[in-house]
Design a protein around this motif. Structure first.
Motif, PDB file in Angstrom:
ATOM      1  N   PHE A  71     -28.697   8.546 -34.413  1.00 48.89           N
ATOM      2  CA  PHE A  71     -27.898   7.666 -35.267  1.00 48.89           C
ATOM      3  C   PHE A  71     -27.311   6.495 -34.484  1.00 48.89           C
ATOM      4  CE2 PHE A  71     -26.981  11.721 -37.785  1.00 48.89           C
ATOM      5  CZ  PHE A  71     -28.025  11.477 -38.665  1.00 48.89           C
ATOM      6  N   ALA A  72     -27.246   6.622 -33.152  1.00 51.54           N
ATOM      7  CA  ALA A  72     -26.593   5.600 -32.327  1.00 51.54           C
ATOM      8  C   ALA A  72     -27.572   4.854 -31.430  1.00 51.54           C
ATOM      9  CB  ALA A  72     -25.506   6.245 -31.474  1.00 51.54           C
ATOM     10  N   SER A  73     -28.888   5.081 -31.585  1.00 53.08           N
ATOM     11  CA  SER A  73     -29.881   4.468 -30.692  1.00 53.08           C
ATOM     12  C   SER A  73     -30.295   3.088 -31.188  1.00 53.08           C
ATOM     13  CB  SER A  73     -31.121   5.355 -30.603  1.00 53.08           C
ATOM     14  OG  SER A  73     -30.800   6.636 -30.127  1.00 53.08           O
ATOM     15  N   SER A  74     -30.620   2.190 -30.239  1.00 53.69           N
ATOM     16  CA  SER A  74     -31.109   0.857 -30.569  1.00 53.69           C
ATOM     17  C   SER A  74     -32.371   0.576 -29.772  1.00 53.69           C
ATOM     18  CB  SER A  74     -30.052  -0.208 -30.258  1.00 53.69           C
ATOM     19  OG  SER A  74     -28.912  -0.029 -31.071  1.00 53.69           O
ATOM     20  N   LEU A  75     -33.347  -0.050 -30.435  1.00 56.54           N
ATOM     21  CA  LEU A  75     -34.627  -0.361 -29.808  1.00 56.54           C
ATOM     22  C   LEU A  75     -34.997  -1.797 -30.131  1.00 56.54           C
ATOM     23  CD1 LEU A  75     -37.178   0.608 -28.268  1.00 56.54           C
ATOM     24  CD2 LEU A  75     -38.090   1.374 -30.488  1.00 56.54           C
ATOM     25  N   THR A  76     -35.322  -2.572 -29.093  1.00 54.30           N
ATOM     26  CA  THR A  76     -35.701  -3.975 -29.258  1.00 54.30           C
ATOM     27  C   THR A  76     -37.084  -4.199 -28.673  1.00 54.30           C
ATOM     28  OG1 THR A  76     -33.412  -4.752 -29.159  1.00 54.30           O
ATOM     29  CG2 THR A  76     -35.118  -6.370 -28.673  1.00 54.30           C
ATOM     30  N   MET A  77     -37.956  -4.851 -29.459  1.00 56.78           N
ATOM     31  CA  MET A  77     -39.298  -5.204 -29.005  1.00 56.78           C
ATOM     32  C   MET A  77     -39.378  -6.713 -28.804  1.00 56.78           C
ATOM     33  SD  MET A  77     -40.742  -2.340 -28.770  1.00 56.78           S
ATOM     34  CE  MET A  77     -40.753  -0.654 -29.375  1.00 56.78           C
ATOM     35  N   ASN A  78     -39.640  -7.120 -27.544  1.00 55.71           N
ATOM     36  CA  ASN A  78     -39.751  -8.551 -27.235  1.00 55.71           C
ATOM     37  C   ASN A  78     -41.192  -9.012 -27.089  1.00 55.71           C
ATOM     38  OD1 ASN A  78     -37.022  -9.107 -27.282  1.00 55.71           O
ATOM     39  ND2 ASN A  78     -36.729  -8.681 -25.092  1.00 55.71           N
ATOM     40  N   GLY A  79     -42.141  -8.069 -27.176  1.00 58.91           N
ATOM     41  CA  GLY A  79     -43.551  -8.425 -27.048  1.00 58.91           C
ATOM     42  C   GLY A  79     -44.365  -7.729 -28.113  1.00 58.91           C
TER      43      GLY A  79
ATOM     44  N   GLU B 182     -23.238  -0.292 -40.592  1.00 57.94           N
ATOM     45  CA  GLU B 182     -24.503   0.205 -41.091  1.00 57.94           C
ATOM     46  C   GLU B 182     -25.630  -0.064 -40.094  1.00 57.94           C
ATOM     47  OE1 GLU B 182     -23.060  -2.511 -42.058  1.00 57.94           O
ATOM     48  OE2 GLU B 182     -24.507  -4.112 -42.306  1.00 57.94           O
ATOM     49  N   GLY B 183     -26.719   0.710 -40.207  1.00 60.47           N
ATOM     50  CA  GLY B 183     -27.898   0.453 -39.404  1.00 60.47           C
ATOM     51  C   GLY B 183     -28.586  -0.823 -39.859  1.00 60.47           C
ATOM     52  N   VAL B 184     -29.243  -1.530 -38.927  1.00 64.46           N
ATOM     53  CA  VAL B 184     -29.827  -2.838 -39.236  1.00 64.46           C
ATOM     54  C   VAL B 184     -31.234  -2.937 -38.659  1.00 64.46           C
ATOM     55  CG1 VAL B 184     -29.566  -5.338 -39.057  1.00 64.46           C
ATOM     56  CG2 VAL B 184     -27.530  -3.884 -39.159  1.00 64.46           C
ATOM     57  N   LEU B 185     -32.168  -3.372 -39.494  1.00 68.89           N
ATOM     58  CA  LEU B 185     -33.503  -3.767 -39.052  1.00 68.89           C
ATOM     59  C   LEU B 185     -33.549  -5.285 -39.022  1.00 68.89           C
ATOM     60  CD1 LEU B 185     -36.558  -3.399 -38.469  1.00 68.89           C
ATOM     61  CD2 LEU B 185     -36.905  -3.373 -40.949  1.00 68.89           C
ATOM     62  N   THR B 186     -33.908  -5.858 -37.875  1.00 67.61           N
ATOM     63  CA  THR B 186     -33.977  -7.311 -37.733  1.00 67.61           C
ATOM     64  C   THR B 186     -35.368  -7.706 -37.263  1.00 67.61           C
ATOM     65  OG1 THR B 186     -31.627  -7.377 -37.109  1.00 67.61           O
ATOM     66  CG2 THR B 186     -32.956  -9.337 -36.643  1.00 67.61           C
ATOM     67  N   VAL B 187     -36.009  -8.586 -38.020  1.00 64.51           N
ATOM     68  CA  VAL B 187     -37.296  -9.158 -37.617  1.00 64.51           C
ATOM     69  C   VAL B 187     -37.097 -10.665 -37.567  1.00 64.51           C
ATOM     70  CG1 VAL B 187     -39.750  -9.307 -38.068  1.00 64.51           C
ATOM     71  CG2 VAL B 187     -38.482  -7.273 -38.788  1.00 64.51           C
ATOM     72  N   SER B 188     -37.092 -11.225 -36.368  1.00 61.94           N
ATOM     73  CA  SER B 188     -36.705 -12.624 -36.176  1.00 61.94           C
ATOM     74  C   SER B 188     -37.917 -13.549 -36.127  1.00 61.94           C
ATOM     75  CB  SER B 188     -35.909 -12.777 -34.880  1.00 61.94           C
ATOM     76  OG  SER B 188     -34.752 -11.984 -34.909  1.00 61.94           O
ATOM     77  N   GLY B 189     -37.708 -14.781 -36.563  1.00 64.56           N
ATOM     78  CA  GLY B 189     -38.706 -15.831 -36.431  1.00 64.56           C
ATOM     79  C   GLY B 189     -40.062 -15.430 -36.948  1.00 64.56           C
ATOM     80  N   SER B 190     -41.084 -15.502 -36.084  1.00 60.62           N
ATOM     81  CA  SER B 190     -42.451 -15.156 -36.471  1.00 60.62           C
ATOM     82  C   SER B 190     -42.798 -13.708 -36.139  1.00 60.62           C
ATOM     83  CB  SER B 190     -43.442 -16.094 -35.760  1.00 60.62           C
ATOM     84  OG  SER B 190     -43.327 -15.963 -34.345  1.00 60.62           O
TER      85      SER B 190
ATOM     86  N   THR C 208     -34.973  -3.969 -33.600  1.00 54.17           N
ATOM     87  CA  THR C 208     -35.134  -5.422 -33.578  1.00 54.17           C
ATOM     88  C   THR C 208     -36.526  -5.794 -33.101  1.00 54.17           C
ATOM     89  OG1 THR C 208     -32.776  -5.718 -33.102  1.00 54.17           O
ATOM     90  CG2 THR C 208     -34.234  -7.587 -32.640  1.00 54.17           C
ATOM     91  N   ILE C 209     -37.185  -6.644 -33.891  1.00 58.57           N
ATOM     92  CA  ILE C 209     -38.455  -7.264 -33.488  1.00 58.57           C
ATOM     93  C   ILE C 209     -38.153  -8.734 -33.238  1.00 58.57           C
ATOM     94  CG2 ILE C 209     -40.862  -7.671 -34.097  1.00 58.57           C
ATOM     95  CD1 ILE C 209     -40.166  -4.717 -34.013  1.00 58.57           C
ATOM     96  N   SER C 210     -38.257  -9.158 -32.012  1.00 60.19           N
ATOM     97  CA  SER C 210     -37.862 -10.519 -31.656  1.00 60.19           C
ATOM     98  C   SER C 210     -38.886 -11.544 -32.120  1.00 60.19           C
ATOM     99  CB  SER C 210     -37.665 -10.625 -30.138  1.00 60.19           C
ATOM    100  OG  SER C 210     -36.662  -9.737 -29.695  1.00 60.19           O
ATOM    101  N   ASN C 211     -38.521 -12.795 -32.042  1.00 55.19           N
ATOM    102  CA  ASN C 211     -39.407 -13.899 -32.424  1.00 55.19           C
ATOM    103  C   ASN C 211     -40.715 -13.821 -31.647  1.00 55.19           C
ATOM    104  OD1 ASN C 211     -40.352 -16.322 -33.478  1.00 55.19           O
ATOM    105  ND2 ASN C 211     -39.286 -17.558 -31.934  1.00 55.19           N
ATOM    106  N   GLY C 212     -41.831 -13.802 -32.364  1.00 55.63           N
ATOM    107  CA  GLY C 212     -43.144 -13.746 -31.745  1.00 55.63           C
ATOM    108  C   GLY C 212     -43.600 -12.356 -31.370  1.00 55.63           C
TER     109      GLY C 212
END
Length: 729
Positions: free
Chosen positions: A50-58, A101-109, A78-82
């Motif tokens: 419930f407290a984990s965060s994962l970010t993909m930059n590639g 609240e939990g958040v899904l973020t898909v940025s840019g492209s 989080t899925i970063s731009n590109g």
């Protein structure tokens, strides 16, 4: 990690370029953030929480999660731009942990491919959301499951709900694709019922069973009202902007008892293509309502919704907690006033009328209207807002105009808010019906609006009264019981003007406190005139005062009665002065007269001095029969007119003091109500009369906020005063 390395756990937030998770290997993110800049290879698992965060930059490739217990949860993904990622199995975005609240973020492209494995969770604390993405959409590929938690209420209620996905039927979504009356997924779905000649016909049409009236409606914009759905067996959920649905709880047995019985909590969910990107412009026909869905898995900030043409800058939603006497909910109106939206009548799921409410929740349906000309409304990705709430998110009061908020309370065992309206005064407004005014929607129970040009309004904008002016109130669907009208006026003190509330049925009325509260009690009986829609109105009139004649007037309580004293000037044409008394500030009767004298200071003693509130004015009659009036003054005598002193107010500790003056001996009750009319405190005492002081302990569990203190003497409500609990030690 590579190879068979069981459950290594991050000890802090970390980043890596490429990660190889081989068969049977796992990486436990814990309560940290893991940032991956490159590829995730192998078929091993991430372990989330419930407290984990994962970010993909590639371009991460396909990622997997451990499906044991809550190991496939993330608080933030989080899925970063590109960047991009593909889900290889189920991933749940955390609902809420009482804070965020939990958040899904898909940025840019960036692009997330779900494979149908993504679930946006919802619970009693809030709902996970998809943050603002590309206005063009396309940033999420594949089906998504979106949940909406419905809490256990004290009674069954209607709700105005919409779907965030497309592709399923109503049966597949809200009925959990279950056979009739089956409950294969406890805690999920609802029973949907309708009125049919036979049970077989109802179930063929997709309904679970028979009911005296339908439990689901769609909105018909042509007639501006809700229409019955004849069949739901194959109806695509997203084919309607939203639905008006009666929720009894989940699909368990025993939900069909009386409407006031407690119900279970349930979660509604749908799976399909998620709405993303700026939505198409929706047209709103002049003079009509249109139902609009919140299409996103996110709350909306109404301030960022695009409104054009004749569309009124207001949204109307259904509040299941504004129960009133019908017990099933009522409409709330959210109107743009200055830079924010404010709620009318408030209560229920909100703070008091006039409180700021700028957000619409995920899964909500909302009604818009156009006046004068056709209009448009468009919901944009930039309309998304953070935060979620079980119904709607309240905020602090803020109104930037002169106003009157009028609330209707039902006094049937409890003092409960059932409906209300609001009038905003500003010389920038006009007195015709235009797009600044908000038309009233009819509730199932009592409906309390404002009638202007044969149009019933819930919010009216008009010019500041400068001469005689009338606000005609409209009140419908009353029951045979006692009611209270509450008028909350702000900044309406206008030189030379006064207002009063007029009851057409009884022929009585009351002066309007133009910078404060005025309560007016009334009853409904078997006489049809007692439920007339036009029974009440607010009348504004100028004082007929000529300063050159009356310099001053006052009324003073003395042992022998009430002394009315006035001072005049320029009396050459005056013959006599008539003293007039009123019990309501509206209807005056002459009680005596004083002839003109050589002294400009006059006195008159009114020996009628029973306990009560009295209003006095002086009428001068000239030799040419010309009549002039002084201003109206008020005097309070005895227990019925006593003033309450509450100190400190706001209350900043665990105690406050009540001081009452001029009390008769007898029973006194003190009651405290919250903003939705619930009694939270009651204390009865017997006193010996005269001056009375009482220390009151703040009830345990009472939260800071605005409350209503009510004093009852000898069984009669004598005084109502606002009580602010600011801080409890």
């Amino acid at each position: 990690p590579t190879g068979n390395i069981p459950y290594p756990m991050l000890s802090a937030s970390s980043s890596a370029n490429d990660i190889n998770l081989q068969v049977n290997s796992s990486l436990n993110i814990g309560a940290h953030t893991l940032t991956v800049n490159g590829l995730v290879s192998g078929t091993g698992n991430f372990i989330g929480s419930f407290a984990s965060s994962l970010t993909m930059n590639g371009n991460a490739g396909t990622i997997y999660f451990d499906n044991n217990s809550t190991n496939n949860y993330l608080k933030n993904f989080t899925i970063s731009n590109g960047a991009s990622a593909i889900l290889g199995n189920e991933l749940n975005i955390t609902a809420c942990d009482e804070h965020v609240e939990g958040v899904l973020t898909v940025s840019g492209s960036g692009v997330l491919t779900t494979g149908g494995f993504l679930v946006m969770k919802s619970n009693e604390y809030g709902t996970a959301r998809i943050a603002q993405g590309s206005a063009a959409g396309g940033y999420i590929s594949g089906d998504v499951t979106v949940e909406r938690y419905i809490p256990q209420n004290s009674s069954k209620a209607w709700r105005m709900l919409a779907t965030n996905t497309s592709g399923q039927t109503i049966k597949e979504a809200w009925q959990e694709n279950q056979p009739v009356l089956a409950n294969g997924n406890p805690g999920y779905g609802i029973m949907i019922t309708n009125k049919f000649p036979t049970l077989a016909e109802a179930q063929t049409a997709g309904f679970d069973t028979l009911s005296p009236s339908p439990s689901i409606y769609s909105f018909n914009s042509a007639i501006g009202n809700w229409s019955v759905l004849a069949s739901i067996s194959s109806k695509l959920f997203a084919s309607e902007e939203g639905y008006f649905v009666f929720i009894r709880g989940d699909r368990r047995a025993g939900q069909f008892v009386a409407g006031s019985a407690p119900v279970s909590a349930t979660t509604l969910r749908s799976k399909g293509t998620i709405y993303q990107g700026d939505q198409p412009v929706k047209n709103v026909t002049a003079g009509k309502y249109a139902l609009l869905r919140n299409p996103y898995a996110s709350a909306l900030d109404m301030r960022n919704i695009s409104i054009g043409g004749g569309t009124v800058n207001a949204f109307q939603v259904w509040d299941p907690k504004l129960t009133g006497t019908a017990g099933n909910g009522a409409y709330q109106t959210l109107t743009r006033v200055g830079s924010d939206y404010v709620v009318t009548p408030g209560g229920g799921s909100y703070l008091s009328s006039g409180s700021v409410v700028n957000t619409i929740e995920s899964g909500a349906g909302l009604l818009v209207q156009a006046t004068g000309s056709d209009g448009t409304v468009q919901i944009l990705e930039s309309s998304k807002a953070s935060g979620s709430n079980l119904v709607f998110r309240p905020s602090s009061p803020q109104i930037d105009s002169r106003k009157i908020i009028t609330n209707l309370y039902a006094d049937n065992h409890t003092h409960s808010l059932v409906d209300g309206n609001m009038i905003l005064f500003n010389d920038a407004h006009n007195n015709g019906v235009d797009k600044e005014d908000v038309r009233k929607l009819v509730n199932m129970g009592e409906t309390f609006g404002i009638l202007k040009s044969n149009t019933e309004l819930v919010v009216e904008r008009r010019t500041v009264p400068s001469g005689e002016d009338t606000v005609q109130l409209s009140i419908r669907n009353l029951k045979r019981m006692n009611y209270t009208l509450e008028f909350i006026a702000d900044n309406l003190d206008m030189p030379g003007m006064y207002g009063y509330i007029e009851d057409k049925y009884t022929g009585t009325g009351s002066l309007l406190n133009q910078s404060g509260n005025t309560s007016f009690n009334f009853s409904v009986n078997t006489d049809p005139a007692s439920v007339a829609a036009d029974r009440f109105r607010i009348v504004f009139k100028p004082f007929s005062v000529l300063p050159v004649t009356f310099i001053d007037i006052k009324a003073i309580k003395e042992n022998t009665g009430i002394k009315v004293q006035w001072k005049t000037a320029n009396e050459d044409n005056d013959a006599a002065y008539h003293v007039e008394r009123s019990l309501n500030g509206i209807n005056f009767n002459s009680i005596g007269f004083v002839n003109k004298s050589s002294q400009p200071l006059y006195n008159f003693i009114d020996t009628y001095a029973k306990a009560g509130i009295y209003y006095y004015r002086v009428r001068s009659v000239g030799n040419d029969s010309r009549v002039q009036y002084s201003k109206v003054v008020k005097v309070i005598v005895g227990a019925q007119g006593f003033e309450i002193q509450v100190s400190p107010n706001p209350v900043k500790g665990n105690f406050f003091n009540i001081h009452l003056s001029e009390q008769k001996a007898g029973k006194c009750e003190m009651l405290i109500y919250n903003t939705i009319g619930e009694q939270v405190y009651k204390k009865a005492i017997t006193h010996t009369g005269g001056v009375f002081n009482q220390q009151v302990t703040v009830p345990v569990g009472l939260l800071p906020g605005v409350y209503k203190l009510q004093i009852i003497l000898q069984g009669n409500i004598i005084k109502v005063q606002k009580l602010v609990i600011d801080q409890i030690r």
